[in-house]
Write a protein that holds these residues in place. Structure first.
Motif, PDB file in Angstrom:
ATOM      1  N   SER A  81       9.932  20.038 -27.528  1.00 21.02           N
ATOM      2  CA  SER A  81      11.381  19.879 -27.303  1.00 21.02           C
ATOM      3  C   SER A  81      12.112  21.198 -27.546  1.00 21.02           C
ATOM      4  N   LEU A  82      11.623  21.992 -28.494  1.00 19.71           N
ATOM      5  CA  LEU A  82      12.261  23.291 -28.766  1.00 19.71           C
ATOM      6  C   LEU A  82      12.003  24.271 -27.623  1.00 19.71           C
ATOM      7  N   ASP A  85      14.191  23.184 -24.875  1.00 18.23           N
ATOM      8  CA  ASP A  85      15.598  23.345 -25.285  1.00 18.23           C
ATOM      9  C   ASP A  85      16.051  24.801 -25.145  1.00 18.23           C
ATOM     10  N   ASP A  86      15.131  25.732 -25.374  1.00 18.58           N
ATOM     11  CA  ASP A  86      15.476  27.161 -25.331  1.00 18.58           C
ATOM     12  C   ASP A  86      15.503  27.741 -23.917  1.00 18.58           C
ATOM     13  N   ASP A  91      19.501  25.662 -23.207  1.00 18.28           N
ATOM     14  CA  ASP A  91      20.378  26.439 -24.094  1.00 18.28           C
ATOM     15  C   ASP A  91      20.285  27.954 -23.894  1.00 18.28           C
ATOM     16  N   ASP A  93      18.187  30.361 -25.028  1.00 18.86           N
ATOM     17  CA  ASP A  93      18.107  31.115 -26.283  1.00 18.86           C
ATOM     18  C   ASP A  93      16.937  32.091 -26.278  1.00 18.86           C
ATOM     19  N   ARG A  96      13.614  32.076 -31.683  1.00 16.21           N
ATOM     20  CA  ARG A  96      13.221  30.783 -32.264  1.00 16.21           C
ATOM     21  C   ARG A  96      12.221  31.074 -33.361  1.00 16.21           C
ATOM     22  N   MET A 154      14.897  11.489 -27.746  1.00 17.23           N
ATOM     23  CA  MET A 154      15.134  12.920 -27.573  1.00 17.23           C
ATOM     24  C   MET A 154      15.558  13.301 -26.147  1.00 17.23           C
ATOM     25  N   GLN A 158      19.147  14.786 -25.125  1.00 14.86           N
ATOM     26  CA  GLN A 158      19.272  16.113 -24.514  1.00 14.86           C
ATOM     27  C   GLN A 158      20.021  16.021 -23.172  1.00 14.86           C
ATOM     28  N   LYS A 181      19.106  12.797 -29.725  1.00 15.88           N
ATOM     29  CA  LYS A 181      18.383  14.038 -29.430  1.00 15.88           C
ATOM     30  C   LYS A 181      17.568  14.519 -30.633  1.00 15.88           C
ATOM     31  N   THR A 182      18.013  14.225 -31.835  1.00 15.16           N
ATOM     32  CA  THR A 182      17.326  14.698 -33.043  1.00 15.16           C
ATOM     33  C   THR A 182      16.953  13.553 -33.979  1.00 15.16           C
ATOM     34  N   GLN A 220      20.971  16.804 -37.859  1.00 15.32           N
ATOM     35  CA  GLN A 220      21.561  17.522 -36.716  1.00 15.32           C
ATOM     36  C   GLN A 220      22.989  17.987 -37.049  1.00 15.32           C
ATOM     37  N   ASP A 223      22.426  21.122 -38.748  1.00 17.91           N
ATOM     38  CA  ASP A 223      22.049  22.137 -37.755  1.00 17.91           C
ATOM     39  C   ASP A 223      23.301  22.706 -37.078  1.00 17.91           C
ATOM     40  N   LYS A 237      16.997  32.038 -35.719  1.00  9.49           N
ATOM     41  CA  LYS A 237      17.561  31.816 -34.382  1.00  9.49           C
ATOM     42  C   LYS A 237      19.009  32.295 -34.389  1.00  9.49           C
TER      43      LYS A 237
HETATM   44  C1  IPE Z   1      18.112  20.625 -30.390  1.00 10.75           C
HETATM   45  O1  IPE Z   1      19.429  20.745 -30.701  1.00 10.75           O
HETATM   46  C2  IPE Z   1      17.701  19.257 -30.229  1.00 10.75           C
HETATM   47  C3  IPE Z   1      16.380  19.163 -29.619  1.00 10.75           C
HETATM   48  C4  IPE Z   1      16.000  18.013 -29.207  1.00 10.75           C
HETATM   49  C5  IPE Z   1      15.450  20.285 -29.468  1.00 10.75           C
HETATM   50  P1  IPE Z   1      19.928  22.234 -30.733  1.00 10.75           P
HETATM   51  O2  IPE Z   1      19.933  22.817 -29.364  1.00 10.75           O
HETATM   52  O3  IPE Z   1      21.176  22.315 -31.521  1.00 10.75           O
HETATM   53  O4  IPE Z   1      18.743  22.934 -31.589  1.00 10.75           O
HETATM   54  P2  IPE Z   1      18.678  24.486 -31.901  1.00 10.75           P
HETATM   55  O5  IPE Z   1      19.937  24.817 -32.642  1.00 10.75           O
HETATM   56  O6  IPE Z   1      18.527  25.188 -30.593  1.00 10.75           O
HETATM   57  O7  IPE Z   1      17.464  24.607 -32.792  1.00 10.75           O
END
Ligand code: IPE
Ligand code: IPE
Ligand code: MG
Ligand code: MG
Ligand code: MG
Length: 296
Positions: A81-82, A85-86, A91, A93, A96, A154, A158, A181-182, A220, A223, A237
Motif C-alpha cells: 500500500s505504501l 501510495d507513493d 501521492d 512522494d 519513504r 484500504m 485510498q 484507508k489505515t 492515521q 500521521d 518522509k
Molecule cells: C497512507 O496515508 C494510507 C495508506 C493506505 C498507504 P498517507 O498517504 O497519509 O501515508 P503517508 O503519509 O504517505 O505515509
C-alpha cells in the motif's frame, strides 16, 4: 517478565527475520522485481502491524510461531500500500522510510509490479500449510486480510482519498476515510492475532476489535498531525505534503489542537476496551500509547 518496550523490540527483530525468509523469492521473474520488493519491504518501518499481530496472539495465550505468517502477510500488504501510495498517480512522494521511494529507486512500472507481487505473496503465505493452525483459522485469516485490504478497507479508503483532493470534507467524512484507508489494516492485524489464538468471537474478540478500531483511527490522525508538525528526518518522509496537495486531513478540517485531542481520546478508548483481557494486554496498551505519542 521483561518490560513491554524490550518485548516489542525483540518482536521487531523477529519480524525482520521472518520477512527476510518469505522474501527470499528464488523465482521472481526478474532480479529487478525481486530487488524492488526486498528494497521496499526490508530494512525500515516501525513494523507496527506485525507487533499488533504478535501482541494480540500472545495476550490470548498463543505462541509467536503460530502467527509468524500472519504478521508477515499484514506487513507485506502494508508495504504494497505504501509503494502504490507513493506513486506519481497517487501521492507522488520521493522519500519513504528514509530512502528514495520504490518508483524513484527503480521505475514506476517496477513499483506497480512490486506492489502487486507483495500483495499476492501475502495471501500465498497465509494459505500455505501451517501445522499450528486449522483450515478454519487459515481461511478466516485470508478473509480478514482480504476485507482489510479491499474495497471495504484500504483500497476503498485510498479511493476516497484520491477523490477528495481539493474537496472540503467534514470530520465524520475524514474519519470514515481514515478508518478505511489505515484503520482497516490495523483492525485486521489485531483480528489476525486473535484468530491465531483461535479466538474467533466472544467477549475478548469484541474487546480487541473495539481496541483496534479506536487505535486504527488514532494512528492515521497522528500521521496527519506529523505531516503538519513532524520532523522529516525522524519520519523518513517529507512533511507538509498533505496541505500542498490539498488532501483532506483531520488537522486540516478540525485544527491541530482538536486533532491531538481526538487522537488522545481514541487512545484512551482503545486502552479502556482492553479491560476484559486484564494484565495480559500490557503490550497492546504500550502499543496504543506509542501509536499516538510517536514522533516517527
Ligand atoms: C497512507 O496515508 C494510507 C495508506 C493506505 C498507504 P498517507 O498517504 O497519509 O501515508 P503517508 O503519509 O504517505 O505515509
Ligand atoms: C504510514 O504507516 C502510512 C499510514 C498508513 C499512515 P506507518 O507509519 O506504519 O509506516 P512505516 O511502516 O512505519 O514505515
Ligand atoms: Mg496517501
Ligand atoms: Mg502518502
Ligand atoms: Mg500521511
Amino acid at each position: 517478565m521483561s518490560d513491554p518496550l524490550s518485548q516489542l523490540q525483540s518482536l521487531q527483530q523477529r519480524i525482520e527475520k521472518v520477512l527476510d525468509h518469505y522474501l527470499a523469492l528464488d523465482d521472481c521473474g526478474t532480479a529487478r522485481l525481486r530487488e524492488a520488493m526486498r528494497y521496499s519491504a526490508l530494512a525500515g518501518g516501525k513494523r507496527l502491524r506485525p507487533l499488533l499481530v504478535y501482541s494480540t496472539a500472545t495476550s490470548l495465550g498463543a505462541s509467536l510461531e503460530t502467527v509468524d505468517a500472519a504478521a508477515a502477510a499484514v506487513e507485506l500488504i502494508h508495504v504494497y500500500s505504501l509503494v502504490h501510495d507513493d506513486l506519481p498517480a497517487m501521492d507522488n512522494d520521493d522519500w519513504r522510510r528514509g530512502k528514495p521511494t520504490c518508483h524513484r529507486a527503480f521505475d514506476e512500472g517496477t513499483a506497480m509490479l512490486a506492489g502487486d507481487a507483495l500483495q499476492a505473496l501475502a495471501f500465498k503465505i497465509l494459505a500455505e500449510s501451517c501445522s499450528d493452525l486449522s483450515a478454519t483459522q487459515q481461511l478466516t485469516m485470508v478473509r480478514l486480510l482480504a476485507q482489510a485490504a479491499g474495497t471495504a478497507g484500504m483500497a476503498g479508503g485510498q479511493a476516497i482519498d484520491l477523490e477528495s483532493v481539493g474537496v472540503t470534507l467534514d470530520t465524520a467524512a475524514v474519519e470514515n476515510m481514515h478508518r478505511r484507508k489505515t484503520g482497516a489494516l490495523i483492525v485486521g492485524s489485531v483480528l489476525l492475532g486473535a484468530v491465531g489464538a483461535n479466538v474467533l468471537h466472544g467477549r475478548n474478540y469484541e474487546a480487541l476489535q473495539q481496541y483496534a478500531q479506536a487505535i486504527g483511527l488514532a494512528f492515521q490522525i497522528q500521521d496527519d498531525i506529523l505531516d503538519v508538525e513532524g520532523d522529516p528526518q525522524l519520519l523518513g518522509k517529507a512533511v507538509g505534503v498533505d496541505a500542498a496537495r490539498r488532501k483532506p486531513t483531520y488537522p486540516g478540517v478540525a485544527g491541530v489542537a482538536a486533532a491531538c485531542a481526538r487522537a488522545v481520546e481514541l487512545r484512551d478508548q482503545a486502552v479502556a476496551a482492553l479491560e476484559p483481557l486484564g494484565a495480559a494486554a500490557h503490550a497492546l496498551t504500550a502499543l496504543a500509547h506509542y501509536m499516538v505519542d510517536r514522533r516517527n
